[in-house]
Design a protein around this motif. Structure first.
Motif, mmCIF file in Angstrom:
data_model
loop_
_atom_site.group_PDB
_atom_site.id
_atom_site.type_symbol
_atom_site.label_atom_id
_atom_site.label_comp_id
_atom_site.label_asym_id
_atom_site.label_seq_id
_atom_site.Cartn_x
_atom_site.Cartn_y
_atom_site.Cartn_z
ATOM 1 N N ALA A 92 0.848 -1.191 0.000
ATOM 2 C CA ALA A 92 0.000 0.000 0.000
ATOM 3 C C ALA A 92 0.882 1.238 0.000
ATOM 4 O O ALA A 92 1.966 1.251 0.587
ATOM 5 C CB ALA A 92 -0.921 0.003 1.219
ATOM 6 N N LYS A 93 0.401 2.273 -0.675
ATOM 7 C CA LYS A 93 1.136 3.540 -0.720
ATOM 8 C C LYS A 93 0.155 4.673 -0.967
ATOM 9 O O LYS A 93 -0.670 4.600 -1.877
ATOM 10 C CB LYS A 93 2.192 3.507 -1.829
ATOM 11 C CG LYS A 93 3.077 4.745 -1.871
ATOM 12 C CD LYS A 93 3.948 4.868 -0.620
ATOM 13 C CE LYS A 93 4.874 6.090 -0.700
ATOM 14 N NZ LYS A 93 5.655 6.252 0.549
ATOM 15 N N LEU A 150 -4.260 0.848 -2.149
ATOM 16 C CA LEU A 150 -3.882 -0.514 -1.812
ATOM 17 C C LEU A 150 -3.515 -1.201 -3.121
ATOM 18 O O LEU A 150 -4.000 -0.828 -4.192
ATOM 19 C CB LEU A 150 -5.057 -1.256 -1.163
ATOM 20 C CG LEU A 150 -5.744 -0.587 0.032
ATOM 21 C CD1 LEU A 150 -7.048 -1.301 0.355
ATOM 22 C CD2 LEU A 150 -4.826 -0.559 1.231
ATOM 23 N N ASP A 172 -8.348 3.402 -1.776
ATOM 24 C CA ASP A 172 -8.845 3.145 -0.422
ATOM 25 C C ASP A 172 -9.781 4.277 -0.010
ATOM 26 O O ASP A 172 -9.352 5.278 0.559
ATOM 27 C CB ASP A 172 -7.672 3.021 0.549
ATOM 28 C CG ASP A 172 -8.107 2.612 1.948
ATOM 29 O OD1 ASP A 172 -9.322 2.481 2.171
ATOM 30 O OD2 ASP A 172 -7.229 2.430 2.811
ATOM 31 N N SER A 228 -10.123 4.590 4.149
ATOM 32 C CA SER A 228 -8.974 4.768 5.052
ATOM 33 C C SER A 228 -8.773 3.535 5.916
ATOM 34 O O SER A 228 -8.621 3.623 7.132
ATOM 35 C CB SER A 228 -9.167 5.985 5.959
ATOM 36 O OG SER A 228 -9.405 7.145 5.227
ATOM 37 N N GLY A 229 -8.807 2.359 5.302
ATOM 38 C CA GLY A 229 -8.730 1.108 6.054
ATOM 39 C C GLY A 229 -10.053 0.865 6.748
ATOM 40 O O GLY A 229 -11.013 0.390 6.157
ATOM 41 N N VAL A 289 -6.690 5.184 8.673
ATOM 42 C CA VAL A 289 -5.431 5.522 7.998
ATOM 43 C C VAL A 289 -5.536 6.958 7.484
ATOM 44 O O VAL A 289 -5.549 7.227 6.277
ATOM 45 C CB VAL A 289 -5.115 4.516 6.871
ATOM 46 C CG1 VAL A 289 -3.719 4.759 6.315
ATOM 47 C CG2 VAL A 289 -5.212 3.086 7.390
ATOM 48 N N HIS A 310 -1.239 5.550 3.361
ATOM 49 C CA HIS A 310 -0.332 4.420 3.582
ATOM 50 C C HIS A 310 1.116 4.804 3.248
ATOM 51 O O HIS A 310 1.375 5.528 2.295
ATOM 52 C CB HIS A 310 -0.753 3.239 2.697
ATOM 53 C CG HIS A 310 -2.174 2.800 2.932
ATOM 54 N ND1 HIS A 310 -2.512 1.898 3.915
ATOM 55 C CD2 HIS A 310 -3.336 3.149 2.321
ATOM 56 C CE1 HIS A 310 -3.827 1.700 3.889
ATOM 57 N NE2 HIS A 310 -4.348 2.445 2.937
ATOM 58 N N GLY A 311 2.028 4.310 4.068
ATOM 59 C CA GLY A 311 3.447 4.467 3.771
ATOM 60 C C GLY A 311 3.976 5.881 3.937
ATOM 61 O O GLY A 311 4.892 6.288 3.217
ATOM 62 N N TYR A 325 -1.164 2.680 11.803
ATOM 63 C CA TYR A 325 0.112 1.995 11.556
ATOM 64 C C TYR A 325 0.415 0.967 12.639
ATOM 65 O O TYR A 325 1.004 -0.073 12.348
ATOM 66 C CB TYR A 325 1.241 3.017 11.451
ATOM 67 C CG TYR A 325 1.260 3.768 10.124
ATOM 68 C CD1 TYR A 325 2.430 3.885 9.387
ATOM 69 C CD2 TYR A 325 0.113 4.355 9.603
ATOM 70 C CE1 TYR A 325 2.462 4.563 8.185
ATOM 71 C CE2 TYR A 325 0.124 5.030 8.401
ATOM 72 C CZ TYR A 325 1.294 5.138 7.692
ATOM 73 O OH TYR A 325 1.310 5.811 6.497
#
Length: 457
Positions: free
Chosen positions: A47-48, A52, A62, A65-66, A70, A74-75, A295
């Motif tokens: 994921a970035k 995803l 995404d 946001s999860g 998130v 991500h990342g 995270y």
């Protein structure tokens, strides 16, 4: 297949009245809140940013946001850098030991929470655990036992948090805690307030609540729990007048007012905390999710110092093995730094205005959409009814389960992940999403919803 392409399978299943489950995943994993015959929605390999990537390295936007946690995407390099540095120092210390990173985080939290006085912070592991802790604190601080909460509401998956929730998931924890009472919020979506003005609804709702407390005995009520913006219950923002009246009721009877900001905190509604929209200050605030942007697990229970001081000479009634976990504290500190440095909160507020306009435009084009609501980048598309087989069936938890799963699966196949439950599609992307990405995701959701309605007809 890219995000702009479509691969809806609704036409292949036209006339089928329910979702045909895929073959069970070949896995030992148990998936929470899902019948295991459905398996997983998909598999994530990396994921970035707001994307995803599945096992075929296909980008999936995404839009949830999860699980609405998130917030920074991500990342995030700053967060990952802080995590690596803490890993080199140490990850864990016994909860009775302090650490620089734990001390620093609690001080930084105190600077952004909606309290006008010094605070103290208990760091635990999840929103559910934070709510459980707040229940125990309310009992200990008041010597009373009854807990009030709104209907709808969702406060967590553990026994106590489920007990005070008014949500279908509550039944799996019943009989649960005794002494739990629910009251009806003054929302037009409630039949009782359907044809009333907001002012009338607030007046009647507060009057009914006062009567309910009087019948129960004010001296038996420990706390009233509310989500300042109701989250998974459908994204409802409380009228300011109601929140002010709630504060007055609590002050009049020595009842603690607890705000559950598990979902609505950390910029999600365009403010650090949703409580800021009303200007009402709670006695206890619980939060999780965006504190670490998902995270690592972390949650917090925040009290004004004058309340925390009650435990100077007696044990604080909460604790756990991983309370104040050093890696989680370092992660949260980096998230707070990013919220400050990258202007995330103000940006979420502006993007929330854009989301509001886009959702209302979507509603105007789709008869099946009953209502749309949002608070910042926490949005909900509420469906009215669709034709399934014969006749119109209302979208509710009993009738929606199978075919809403179909919609979720088709969205994933076409490049969007989001939360679909009961009769609601949630739109809660990372706060870092761009206008173009948001429009792209909403476009896919609208297209798949239209295909879904055609399939269900």
């Amino acid at each position: 297949m890219g995000l702009g392409e479509t691969n809806s399978n609704f036409e292949l299943r036209r006339g089928t009245a329910c979702f045909q489950a895929p073959a069970l995943d070949d896995t030992e994993v148990l998936f929470g809140w899902r019948p295991q015959r459905l398996g997983s929605i998909g598999t994530v390999s990396r994921a970035k940013g707001v994307y995803l990537y599945d096992a075929q390295d296909r980008p999936i936007l995404d839009m949830a946001s999860g699980q609405v946690n998130v917030n920074l995407g991500h990342g995030h390099e700053g967060v990952l850098r802080a995590m690596r540095a803490q890993l080199q120092d140490f990850c864990y210390a016994a909860p009775c030991l302090n650490s620089d990173v734990r001390e620093a985080l609690t001080a930084e939290i105190g600077k952004v929470v909606p309290f006008a006085e010094d605070t103290k912070v208990f760091l635990c592991n999840s929103g559910s655990e934070a709510v459980e802790s707040a229940i125990k604190l309310a009992w200990a601080m008041t010597g009373r036992t009854k807990i009030y909460a709104a209907s709808p509401s969702y406060h967590g998956a553990t026994i106590g948090a489920s007990s005070i929730s008014a949500d279908a998931r509550r039944r799996f924890a019943e009989p649960g805690l005794t002494g739990v009472r629910h009251f009806t919020p003054p929302f037009a979506q409630h039949l009782a307030f359907k044809d009333m003005s907001e002012e009338e609804a607030v007046h009647i709702s507060l009057s009914l609540l006062r009567d309910q407390i009087t019948r129960d005995g004010p001296d038996t009520v420990a706390a009233i729990f509310v989500e300042p913006v109701i989250g998974s219950g459908g994204v409802f923002a409380w009228p300011t007048a109601f929140m002010q009246g709630l504060r007055e009721i609590c002050d009049a009877h020595g009842i603690l007012l607890v705000f559950d900001e598990t979902m609505s905190g950390w910029g999600r509604t365009g403010r650090w905390f949703a409580a800021e929209h009303s200007g009402v200050t709670p006695d206890i605030l619980t939060t999780a999710k965006g504190i670490t942007s998902g995270y690592v697990p972390l949650a917090a229970v925040i009290l004004p110092k004058r309340h925390a001081d009650r435990f100077d000479a007696r044990p604080f009634v909460c604790g756990s093995t991983t309370e104040g976990h050093a890696l989680a504290c370092a992660t949260a500190r980096a998230c707070l730094q990013a919220y400050h440095d990258e202007n995330v909160i103000a940006r979420a507020d502006a993007m929330g205005d854009h989301l509001r306009q886009a959702l209302h435009a979507m509603k105007s084009r789709n008869f099946v959409i009953k209502d749309v609501r949002n608070a910042g980048l926490l949005g909900c598309v509420e469906l009215a009814s669709v034709r399934v087989g014969r006749g119109d069936r209302p979208c509710d938890s009993a009738s929606c389960g199978n075919w809403m799963e179909t919609l979720t699966q088709s969205l994933w196949r076409n490049g969007v992940f989001t939360i679909v439950r009961e009769h609601m599609i949630f739109v809660a992307p990372p706060l870092t999403i761009t206008t173009a990405e948001l429009e792209q995701g909403l476009g896919i959701i609208e297209r798949e919803l239209s295909a879904f309605v055609a399939w269900a007809a």
